[in-house]
Write a protein that holds these residues in place. Structure first.
Motif, PDB file in Angstrom:
ATOM      1  N   LEU A   1     -18.661 -87.707   1.893  1.00  0.00           N
ATOM      2  CA  LEU A   1     -18.071 -88.590   3.269  1.00  0.00           C
ATOM      3  C   LEU A   1     -19.092 -88.704   3.988  1.00  0.00           C
ATOM      4  N   THR A   2     -19.756 -90.003   4.165  1.00  0.00           N
ATOM      5  CA  THR A   2     -21.082 -90.168   4.841  1.00  0.00           C
ATOM      6  C   THR A   2     -20.489 -90.869   6.239  1.00  0.00           C
ATOM      7  N   TRP A   3     -21.074 -90.402   7.358  1.00  0.00           N
ATOM      8  CA  TRP A   3     -20.989 -91.230   8.397  1.00  0.00           C
ATOM      9  C   TRP A   3     -22.160 -92.399   8.576  1.00  0.00           C
ATOM     10  N   PRO A   4     -21.763 -93.526   9.329  1.00  0.00           N
ATOM     11  CA  PRO A   4     -22.384 -94.628   9.371  1.00  0.00           C
ATOM     12  C   PRO A   4     -24.059 -94.255   9.821  1.00  0.00           C
ATOM     13  N   SER A   5     -24.153 -93.244  10.630  1.00  0.00           N
ATOM     14  CA  SER A   5     -25.721 -93.222  11.076  1.00  0.00           C
ATOM     15  C   SER A   5     -26.475 -92.162  10.054  1.00  0.00           C
TER      16      SER A   5
ATOM     17  N   PHE B   1      -6.150 -94.675   3.549  1.00  0.00           N
ATOM     18  CA  PHE B   1      -7.104 -95.369   2.685  1.00  0.00           C
ATOM     19  C   PHE B   1      -8.119 -94.410   2.058  1.00  0.00           C
ATOM     20  N   MET B   2      -8.659 -93.613   3.350  1.00  0.00           N
ATOM     21  CA  MET B   2      -9.655 -92.660   2.831  1.00  0.00           C
ATOM     22  C   MET B   2      -9.137 -91.465   2.098  1.00  0.00           C
ATOM     23  N   ILE B   3      -7.987 -90.840   2.491  1.00  0.00           N
ATOM     24  CA  ILE B   3      -7.327 -89.841   1.646  1.00  0.00           C
ATOM     25  C   ILE B   3      -7.117 -90.406   0.249  1.00  0.00           C
ATOM     26  N   SER B   4      -6.679 -91.319   0.236  1.00  0.00           N
ATOM     27  CA  SER B   4      -6.333 -91.857  -1.253  1.00  0.00           C
ATOM     28  C   SER B   4      -7.676 -91.859  -2.039  1.00  0.00           C
ATOM     29  N   SER B   5      -8.756 -92.444  -1.583  1.00  0.00           N
ATOM     30  CA  SER B   5      -9.917 -92.822  -2.203  1.00  0.00           C
ATOM     31  C   SER B   5     -10.257 -91.212  -2.700  1.00  0.00           C
ATOM     32  N   LEU B   6     -10.411 -90.086  -1.719  1.00  0.00           N
ATOM     33  CA  LEU B   6     -10.838 -88.859  -1.995  1.00  0.00           C
ATOM     34  C   LEU B   6     -10.099 -88.285  -3.155  1.00  0.00           C
ATOM     35  N   VAL B   7      -8.543 -88.449  -3.015  1.00  0.00           N
ATOM     36  CA  VAL B   7      -7.895 -87.779  -4.092  1.00  0.00           C
ATOM     37  C   VAL B   7      -8.133 -88.239  -5.337  1.00  0.00           C
ATOM     38  N   SER B   8      -8.491 -89.686  -5.505  1.00  0.00           N
ATOM     39  CA  SER B   8      -8.851 -90.231  -6.805  1.00  0.00           C
ATOM     40  C   SER B   8     -10.255 -90.203  -7.181  1.00  0.00           C
ATOM     41  N   ASP B   9     -10.886 -88.998  -6.580  1.00  0.00           N
ATOM     42  CA  ASP B   9     -12.594 -88.887  -6.790  1.00  0.00           C
ATOM     43  C   ASP B   9     -13.232 -90.072  -6.518  1.00  0.00           C
TER      44      ASP B   9
ATOM     45  N   GLU C   1     -15.570 -97.400   9.730  1.00  0.00           N
ATOM     46  CA  GLU C   1     -16.141 -97.288  11.199  1.00  0.00           C
ATOM     47  C   GLU C   1     -15.275 -97.350  12.129  1.00  0.00           C
ATOM     48  N   GLN C   2     -13.817 -97.619  12.190  1.00  0.00           N
ATOM     49  CA  GLN C   2     -12.964 -97.056  13.040  1.00  0.00           C
ATOM     50  C   GLN C   2     -11.798 -96.177  12.230  1.00  0.00           C
ATOM     51  N   ILE C   3     -11.547 -95.068  12.916  1.00  0.00           N
ATOM     52  CA  ILE C   3     -10.497 -94.212  12.358  1.00  0.00           C
ATOM     53  C   ILE C   3      -9.105 -94.706  12.719  1.00  0.00           C
ATOM     54  N   SER C   4      -8.184 -94.626  11.895  1.00  0.00           N
ATOM     55  CA  SER C   4      -6.821 -95.175  12.519  1.00  0.00           C
ATOM     56  C   SER C   4      -5.843 -94.614  11.416  1.00  0.00           C
ATOM     57  N   PRO C   5      -4.627 -94.492  11.754  1.00  0.00           N
ATOM     58  CA  PRO C   5      -3.587 -93.920  10.259  1.00  0.00           C
ATOM     59  C   PRO C   5      -3.822 -94.766   9.066  1.00  0.00           C
ATOM     60  N   THR C   6      -4.122 -95.963   9.249  1.00  0.00           N
ATOM     61  CA  THR C   6      -4.285 -96.873   8.041  1.00  0.00           C
ATOM     62  C   THR C   6      -5.605 -96.506   7.350  1.00  0.00           C
TER      63      THR C   6
ATOM     64  N   LEU D   1      -4.193 -92.246  24.116  1.00  0.00           N
ATOM     65  CA  LEU D   1      -5.277 -93.200  24.360  1.00  0.00           C
ATOM     66  C   LEU D   1      -6.384 -92.216  24.150  1.00  0.00           C
ATOM     67  N   VAL D   2      -7.392 -93.097  23.207  1.00  0.00           N
ATOM     68  CA  VAL D   2      -8.551 -92.356  22.940  1.00  0.00           C
ATOM     69  C   VAL D   2      -9.671 -93.521  22.608  1.00  0.00           C
ATOM     70  N   ASP D   3     -10.794 -93.188  22.742  1.00  0.00           N
ATOM     71  CA  ASP D   3     -11.842 -94.173  22.550  1.00  0.00           C
ATOM     72  C   ASP D   3     -12.248 -94.215  21.059  1.00  0.00           C
ATOM     73  N   PRO D   4     -11.855 -95.624  20.823  1.00  0.00           N
ATOM     74  CA  PRO D   4     -11.845 -95.805  19.229  1.00  0.00           C
ATOM     75  C   PRO D   4     -12.885 -95.923  18.564  1.00  0.00           C
ATOM     76  N   ALA D   5     -14.042 -95.891  19.423  1.00  0.00           N
ATOM     77  CA  ALA D   5     -15.354 -95.873  18.796  1.00  0.00           C
ATOM     78  C   ALA D   5     -15.987 -94.747  18.313  1.00  0.00           C
ATOM     79  N   ASN D   6     -15.128 -93.302  19.024  1.00  0.00           N
ATOM     80  CA  ASN D   6     -15.707 -92.274  18.647  1.00  0.00           C
ATOM     81  C   ASN D   6     -14.906 -91.604  17.834  1.00  0.00           C
ATOM     82  N   SER D   7     -15.400 -91.529  16.430  1.00  0.00           N
ATOM     83  CA  SER D   7     -14.337 -91.049  15.219  1.00  0.00           C
ATOM     84  C   SER D   7     -13.977 -89.671  15.385  1.00  0.00           C
TER      85      SER D   7
END
Length: 551
Positions: free
Chosen positions: A349-353, A411-419, A402-407, A441-447
């Motif tokens: 699971l790769t970070w953008p940087s 999606f990320m968990i679904s992709s990991l579960v399906s390898d 790029e931005q972490i949210s419930p949605t 309230l949280v900085d949305p750019a800070n994952s």
């Protein structure tokens, strides 16, 4: 076949000594049939055999020194009844031969002591994994850092073999008791064996032997052989059952590790950069796959040396959270090497940087991370690390949103579960909000900060259910703070107040008279804003007073 010419024969005779010398002295192998390649396995085999039969071999060689005293005052050898212990004739010859032969196990003990105490630390400092593999028959049974236990147990075996040399029985019992007591304390305190069950079994067997030894000392003084024999037989049976139980447990663990892994996922991560993300993934993966376990090392810090065992034997899928500096963490790199060596299914699971290692990075790595050589004691050398870095480029990977949210998390968990294979997202999960009166309230750019906020919200919801308090939800980027909000959580991360979105939310919340703010500090590096920060903010912020109501 034509005979070899004289000139060719001279060339062969001249080259043969050089070839033999190169085979012995060169550090690397010369072809497949070098003496070095043949000598190491042979020495390992001989050393393993001597280690197994050390007590028996030493006892046999000490036979000329073991005598029995008869009622007439004369003494004969225990094993050779016709030979008198008088130090003359046949006995003298046996003493000389036995003394010379005893030098073999003594030399073996000296060589092992020198290897473990002096040479092994030097080779580990040089990251010499070949030497470590050659010494595997000595040290692989013990936990990393407890290599000295091989010397201790070898000295113990030598002392056990010397017990029959003592002429009287009380002396033999006393010497054997001291050996067993010291051994028990050593095993109980240091726990040298690699697996816990081995330490437990060792102490159980030592306890049984000490009971039998005590019974033997009582039988020497009092004539109660029948009762003592019965009790000793009971303890022998119990010891045998313990050994059988340990074998069955080991077989069960072997088949369990082979066919049913203990952990569905193992999350390899850098704590300061992905600790909250790892916790969030663990919670979501176990929620998505009920009955499975996801391992992160924060949950088991009792013995870090077991991490590699968890990766190699107990893990079905090895998931690497590739934050930018994860390759500079030796424990994470060691886990990657172990996963590659054991063929564990691996995903990234790769970070953008995050940047995949190239040959330049690999060449400079020993100078960038000098403490990587500490992994040598676990059988991991620089060559293994370099191969693992090249292997990472071939492993399936998924980019972190790029931005972490419930949605996006769903999606990320679904992709990991399906390898790694993308799966459609149900429309009902696109927008998940439990209550509009308790925004987080949280900085949305800070994952990492968003992940910490989602973990905190998930932990608070069960505690708040059934109460009159609203349930927390993550405030989505671009959405205004609800006017009905009566309280809110502010996730304080490093540099969060420089976020334009967070500034907007703070100003909106400040306009709500009934909304109280609860700050939660998630990073040690967080600093409260200073006067200089506010002065800088006035010149750099793009917000204007016209964006908000006058009240």
């Amino acid at each position: 076949m034509q005979p070899m010419s004289a000139g060719l024969r001279e060339k062969v005779q001249a080259l043969l000594p050089k070839f033999i010398v190169s085979c012995v002295t060169q550090p690397g192998p010369v072809g497949l049939f070098t003496l070095r390649a043949l000598m190491i396995p042979m020495l390992v085999t001989i050393g393993s055999i001597v280690l197994v039969i050390f007590i028996i071999l030493f006892s046999m060689l000490l036979a000329p020194y073991q005598c029995n005293e008869h009622p007439n005052g004369k003494m004969t050898l225990k094993r050779y009844k016709t030979v008198y212990c008088n130090g003359a004739d046949d006995h003298l010859a046996m003493l000389l031969i036995g003394g010379f032969a005893c030098s073999m196990p003594i030399i073996f003990l000296v060589v092992v002591t020198w290897t473990v105490m002096l040479e092994l630390p030097r080779r580990i400092a040089r990251s010499d994994t070949q030497f470590l593999a050659a010494c595997g028959f000595l040290i692989k049974r013990f936990r990393p850092g407890m290599e000295m236990a091989s010397v201790f147990f070898l000295i113990r075996n030598a002392c056990v073999a010397l017990c029959p040399v003592v002429s009287n029985r009380p002396g033999q019992l006393l010497m054997m008791s001291i050996i067993l007591y010291v051994n028990t304390v050593m095993v109980a305190f240091f726990q040298p064996w690699r697996f816990l069950i081995c330490n437990v079994l060792d102490n159980v067997l030592l306890g049984g032997m000490m009971v039998i030894l005590i019974l033997g000392s009582i039988a020497v003084q009092e004539s109660v052989p029948q009762e003592m024999s019965t009790v000793a037989l009971v303890f022998l049976v119990l010891m045998g059952l313990c050994i059988l139980g340990s074998i069955c447990y080991g077989a069960y663990k072997y088949f369990q590790q082979k066919y049913r892994k203990q952990f569905r996922y193992f999350l390899c991560h850098q704590k300061n950069a992905a600790g909250s993300m790892a916790r969030l993934l663990k919670m979501e993966l176990e929620k998505r796959l009920p009955g499975t376990k996801t391992f992160i090392d924060c949950d088991d810090l009792n013995d870090l040396t077991r991490l590699f065992s968890y990766v190699g034997q107990d893990t079905q899928t090895f998931l690497v959270l590739c934050s930018p500096d994860i390759l500079t963490r030796k424990w994470c790199v060691g886990e990657m090497v172990t996963a590659k060596a054991n063929g564990v299914n691996t995903m990234l699971l790769t970070w953008p940087s995050f940047v995949f290692p190239d040959e330049t990075f690999i060449a400079k790595y020993p100078t960038m991370v000098p403490d990587i050589t500490e992994l040598t004691k676990y059988g991991i050398g620089l060559e293994d690390v370099e191969d693992a870095f090249r292997w990472l480029t071939t492993v399936p990977h998924q980019p972190l949103p790029e931005q972490i949210s419930p949605t996006s998390t769903h999606f990320m968990i679904s992709s990991l579960v399906s390898d790694g294979r993308s799966s459609p997202i149900p429309k009902s999960t696109h927008q998940i909000q439990f209550d509009t009166n308790f925004p987080v309230l949280v900085d949305p750019a800070n994952s990492e900060a968003v992940a910490a906020a989602m973990v905190l919200a998930s932990l608070l919801k069960p505690a708040l259910l059934g109460s009159n308090l609203p349930l927390p939800f993550i405030q989505l980027s671009g959405v205004e703070v609800p006017h009905e909000a009566t309280r809110s959580l502010l996730i304080c991360s490093s540099g969060c107040f420089k976020s334009e979105q967070l500034q907007t939310w703070l100003l909106e919340a400040s306009c709500l008279p009934e909304c109280c703010m609860i700050p939660v500090i998630t990073e040690e590096a967080f600093e409260m804003p200073s006067e200089a920060f506010f002065m800088e903010l006035q010149t750099t912020s793009k917000l204007t007073d016209n964006q908000f109501p006058a009240d």
